[in-house]
Design an enzyme around this catalytic site. Sequence first.
Site, PDB file in Angstrom:
ATOM      1  N   LYS A  22       2.409   7.035   8.110  1.00  0.00           N
ATOM      2  CA  LYS A  22       1.263   6.760   8.096  1.00  0.00           C
ATOM      3  C   LYS A  22       1.308   5.054   7.867  1.00  0.00           C
ATOM      4  CE  LYS A  22      -2.619   6.823   5.707  1.00  0.00           C
ATOM      5  NZ  LYS A  22      -3.460   5.455   5.632  1.00  0.00           N
ATOM      6  N   ASN A  23       1.490   4.751   6.799  1.00  0.00           N
ATOM      7  CA  ASN A  23       1.463   3.454   6.092  1.00  0.00           C
ATOM      8  C   ASN A  23       2.470   2.502   6.761  1.00  0.00           C
ATOM      9  OD1 ASN A  23      -0.513   4.136   4.825  1.00  0.00           O
ATOM     10  ND2 ASN A  23       0.424   4.146   2.799  1.00  0.00           N
ATOM     11  N   ARG A  92      -9.624   1.514   7.351  1.00  0.00           N
ATOM     12  CA  ARG A  92      -9.574   0.172   6.468  1.00  0.00           C
ATOM     13  C   ARG A  92      -8.391  -0.664   6.592  1.00  0.00           C
ATOM     14  NH1 ARG A  92     -13.605   2.847   3.551  1.00  0.00           N
ATOM     15  NH2 ARG A  92     -13.662   4.963   4.305  1.00  0.00           N
ATOM     16  N   CYS A 116     -15.464   1.393   0.973  1.00  0.00           N
ATOM     17  CA  CYS A 116     -14.656   1.356  -0.165  1.00  0.00           C
ATOM     18  C   CYS A 116     -14.596   2.589  -1.102  1.00  0.00           C
ATOM     19  CB  CYS A 116     -15.617   0.256  -1.041  1.00  0.00           C
ATOM     20  SG  CYS A 116     -17.197   0.617  -1.480  1.00  0.00           S
ATOM     21  N   ARG A 121     -12.191  -2.820  -2.398  1.00  0.00           N
ATOM     22  CA  ARG A 121     -10.944  -3.105  -1.899  1.00  0.00           C
ATOM     23  C   ARG A 121     -10.591  -4.587  -1.118  1.00  0.00           C
ATOM     24  NH1 ARG A 121      -8.449   2.242   0.772  1.00  0.00           N
ATOM     25  NH2 ARG A 121      -6.356   0.967   0.612  1.00  0.00           N
ATOM     26  N   PRO A 122     -10.850  -5.736  -2.318  1.00  0.00           N
ATOM     27  CA  PRO A 122     -11.023  -7.160  -1.432  1.00  0.00           C
ATOM     28  C   PRO A 122      -9.790  -7.405  -0.675  1.00  0.00           C
ATOM     29  CG  PRO A 122     -10.425  -6.893  -3.878  1.00  0.00           C
ATOM     30  CD  PRO A 122     -10.463  -5.783  -3.506  1.00  0.00           C
ATOM     31  N   ILE A 123     -10.131  -8.272   0.242  1.00  0.00           N
ATOM     32  CA  ILE A 123      -9.086  -8.996   0.980  1.00  0.00           C
ATOM     33  C   ILE A 123      -8.610 -10.420   0.534  1.00  0.00           C
ATOM     34  CG2 ILE A 123      -9.075  -7.135   2.891  1.00  0.00           C
ATOM     35  CD1 ILE A 123     -10.881  -9.370   4.308  1.00  0.00           C
ATOM     36  N   ASP A 124      -9.014 -10.819  -0.721  1.00  0.00           N
ATOM     37  CA  ASP A 124      -8.708 -12.163  -0.942  1.00  0.00           C
ATOM     38  C   ASP A 124      -7.348 -12.716  -0.812  1.00  0.00           C
ATOM     39  OD1 ASP A 124      -8.645 -10.375  -3.115  1.00  0.00           O
ATOM     40  OD2 ASP A 124      -8.652 -11.952  -4.591  1.00  0.00           O
ATOM     41  N   LEU A 125      -6.375 -11.663  -1.191  1.00  0.00           N
ATOM     42  CA  LEU A 125      -5.145 -12.076  -1.136  1.00  0.00           C
ATOM     43  C   LEU A 125      -4.744 -12.353   0.182  1.00  0.00           C
ATOM     44  CD1 LEU A 125      -3.773  -9.790  -3.971  1.00  0.00           C
ATOM     45  CD2 LEU A 125      -4.274 -12.006  -4.286  1.00  0.00           C
ATOM     46  N   ASP A 305      -1.056   7.181  -4.076  1.00  0.00           N
ATOM     47  CA  ASP A 305      -1.280   8.046  -3.160  1.00  0.00           C
ATOM     48  C   ASP A 305      -0.733   9.426  -3.358  1.00  0.00           C
ATOM     49  OD1 ASP A 305      -2.409   6.057  -1.537  1.00  0.00           O
ATOM     50  OD2 ASP A 305      -0.931   5.811  -0.077  1.00  0.00           O
ATOM     51  N   ILE A 327      -4.027   1.349 -10.046  1.00  0.00           N
ATOM     52  CA  ILE A 327      -4.030   0.703  -8.927  1.00  0.00           C
ATOM     53  C   ILE A 327      -5.422   0.485  -8.374  1.00  0.00           C
ATOM     54  CG2 ILE A 327      -3.324   0.349  -6.247  1.00  0.00           C
ATOM     55  CD1 ILE A 327      -0.813   0.111  -8.407  1.00  0.00           C
ATOM     56  N   ARG A 397      -7.114  11.737   8.611  1.00  0.00           N
ATOM     57  CA  ARG A 397      -6.662  10.137   8.978  1.00  0.00           C
ATOM     58  C   ARG A 397      -5.134   9.839   8.391  1.00  0.00           C
ATOM     59  NH1 ARG A 397      -8.914   7.120   4.512  1.00  0.00           N
ATOM     60  NH2 ARG A 397      -7.472   5.620   5.225  1.00  0.00           N
TER      61      ARG A 397
HETATM   62  C1  UD1 Z   1      -1.863   0.313   0.859  1.00  0.00           C
HETATM   63  C2  UD1 Z   1      -1.815   1.804   1.573  1.00  0.00           C
HETATM   64  C3  UD1 Z   1      -2.544   2.615   0.540  1.00  0.00           C
HETATM   65  C4  UD1 Z   1      -2.065   2.714  -0.869  1.00  0.00           C
HETATM   66  C5  UD1 Z   1      -1.917   1.432  -1.337  1.00  0.00           C
HETATM   67  C6  UD1 Z   1      -1.145   1.014  -2.756  1.00  0.00           C
HETATM   68  C7  UD1 Z   1      -1.545   1.332   3.629  1.00  0.00           C
HETATM   69  C8  UD1 Z   1      -2.181   1.440   5.240  1.00  0.00           C
HETATM   70  N1  UD1 Z   1      -2.552   1.627   2.725  1.00  0.00           N
HETATM   71  O1  UD1 Z   1      -3.093   0.032   0.724  1.00  0.00           O
HETATM   72  O2  UD1 Z   1      -2.269   3.998   1.092  1.00  0.00           O
HETATM   73  O3  UD1 Z   1      -2.651   3.419  -1.838  1.00  0.00           O
HETATM   74  O4  UD1 Z   1      -1.232   0.398  -0.593  1.00  0.00           O
HETATM   75  O5  UD1 Z   1      -0.216   1.481  -2.698  1.00  0.00           O
HETATM   76  O6  UD1 Z   1      -0.497   0.924   3.714  1.00  0.00           O
HETATM   77  N2  UD1 Z   1      -5.956  -6.255  -3.810  1.00  0.00           N
HETATM   78  C9  UD1 Z   1      -6.736  -7.315  -4.132  1.00  0.00           C
HETATM   79  N3  UD1 Z   1      -6.977  -8.362  -3.059  1.00  0.00           N
HETATM   80  C10 UD1 Z   1      -6.309  -8.176  -2.098  1.00  0.00           C
HETATM   81  C11 UD1 Z   1      -5.900  -6.888  -1.678  1.00  0.00           C
HETATM   82  C12 UD1 Z   1      -5.530  -6.052  -2.656  1.00  0.00           C
HETATM   83  O7  UD1 Z   1      -7.209  -7.523  -5.267  1.00  0.00           O
HETATM   84  O8  UD1 Z   1      -6.599  -9.051  -1.255  1.00  0.00           O
HETATM   85  C13 UD1 Z   1      -6.029  -4.989  -4.736  1.00  0.00           C
HETATM   86  C14 UD1 Z   1      -6.664  -3.881  -4.454  1.00  0.00           C
HETATM   87  O9  UD1 Z   1      -8.107  -3.741  -4.632  1.00  0.00           O
HETATM   88  C15 UD1 Z   1      -5.833  -2.939  -5.268  1.00  0.00           C
HETATM   89  C16 UD1 Z   1      -4.545  -3.463  -5.255  1.00  0.00           C
HETATM   90  O10 UD1 Z   1      -4.600  -4.848  -5.094  1.00  0.00           O
HETATM   91  O11 UD1 Z   1      -6.325  -2.731  -6.341  1.00  0.00           O
HETATM   92  C17 UD1 Z   1      -3.612  -2.958  -4.535  1.00  0.00           C
HETATM   93  O12 UD1 Z   1      -3.943  -2.661  -3.159  1.00  0.00           O
HETATM   94  P1  UD1 Z   1      -2.903  -2.956  -1.912  1.00  0.00           P
HETATM   95  O13 UD1 Z   1      -1.521  -2.856  -2.238  1.00  0.00           O
HETATM   96  O14 UD1 Z   1      -3.613  -4.106  -1.045  1.00  0.00           O
HETATM   97  O15 UD1 Z   1      -3.285  -1.611  -0.819  1.00  0.00           O
HETATM   98  P2  UD1 Z   1      -3.754  -1.668   0.508  1.00  0.00           P
HETATM   99  O16 UD1 Z   1      -2.644  -2.598   1.354  1.00  0.00           O
HETATM  100  O17 UD1 Z   1      -4.994  -1.423   0.809  1.00  0.00           O
END
Ligand code: UD1
Length: 418
Positions: A22-23, A92, A116, A121-125, A305, A327, A397
């Site tokens: 899936k991922n 998501r 959430c 689950r921020p997207i700031d990065l 996961d 995480i 999902r």
């Molecule tokens: C992806 C996977 C999810 C898995 C996760 C961690 C997909 C579709 N989903 O989710 O199954 O559980 O990786 O292995 O591939 N964070 C920030 N700012 C950001 C982005 C992330 O602070 O802009 C934080 C998140 O809140 C979290 C950590 O970084 O605490 C890891 O998140 P991330 O690796 O981005 O996970 P996803 O890509 O959402």
Amino acid sequence: MSYLKLSGGPALQGELAVQGAKNSVLPILAATLLSAGECVIHNCPKLKDVDASIRILQTLGCRARWEGHTLIVDTAGMTCGEIPDGLMREMRSSVIFLGAILARCGRSVLSYPGGCELGPRPIDLHLAALQALGAGIEERGGNLYCSAGKLHGSEITLSLPSVGATENTLLAACGAEGTTVLCNAAREPEIVDLQNFLRAMGADIHGAGSSTIVVRGGKPLHGCTHTVISDRIAAATYLSAAAAAGGDVLLRQVDYRHLSTVTAALKEAGCTVHSGSDWVRLRSRGALRAIRPVRTAPYPGFPTDAQAVLMAAMLRSRGTTLFIENIFENRYRHVAELLRMGANIRTEGRVAVVCGVQTLHGAKTVATDLRGGAGLVIAALAAEGESEIAALEHIDRGYEDLAGNLASLGAQIVRVDK
Ligand code: UD1
């Protein structure tokens, strides 16, 4: 409302081919937007999140059709419209479309991706990386207005190795003029799979699987053919199920190297695990012993996961096992449901203390999220008596026919669709 009806008891026996990841497939579907061509994606799992991605592609004027487990996406007719709020909320990871749309169209309007369930689950990065590539991003009324006359390569360091931010950056970087160097990138196998897909499209990208990925952007991209890697988390789920219920299960179409932390934990718990290039076999007598603390970490660490499914397997183990979730902040929502089955678990912040009990009993439970839902299924397979698990939309999902696959291994499980 659909639910699963299960009776614990039977050991699991037999072979199973594991679904595509899936991922991997979600960012790959976003990446199809980078060319105006036809992409043939083999080993594509049939999942609710894949359907949502297809609907996003269709909303943007692309065409998609299934041939068995091959998905053929034609992005020639792409229009640079908006992704409706409802679709953004449904899945998501819809935010991964942002980088690809910016690269192809130079602008994009999206609402914030949904919910959430695992804590914030921020997207700031994601946004900071796209800004570094030259995108202008404005947030108004829950919408993100993104524009990029022309993206340009840049050196970007992520403050943590976010999987989604890495993917978004790579997609945008393919459409940017010049070289992008992405440091502290996520190293997950799914990033390597995305890189392989992008290379098949003609992209100049290397380094995935390490912390530094280099993209020489601006190359003309074309349609391609690609086979998605196998789903290491689905594999971890079936292995944990066999560990908990006991039995002898052979998984095919898996890359054992992607599963090393999971199989190491299951071995420590007393299971016998053998593997070859594309298979893993696990034997368990069902009586596990406690293991050293399980700390979730970015790949190659123990996957967040797989935390819930391993926890479910440890519920009847001898002794106490600590889980430390590093995480996501809120990834123990399944615990309250496991307690209904007689589990002994205490949580405090990021730590869960699992004290093994002799028996679990069947109960009516509700899936709280995708992997937590799979954890409930595993606990029910190891419990005495009948269980019901509702809210299957979470499980759907990410798992293709979880109930059918477990039933093929001898589990007493049926899906009731009402
Ligand atoms: C992806 C996977 C999810 C898995 C996760 C961690 C997909 C579709 N989903 O989710 O199954 O559980 O990786 O292995 O591939 N964070 C920030 N700012 C950001 C982005 C992330 O602070 O802009 C934080 C998140 O809140 C979290 C950590 O970084 O605490 C890891 O998140 P991330 O690796 O981005 O996970 P996803 O890509 O959402």
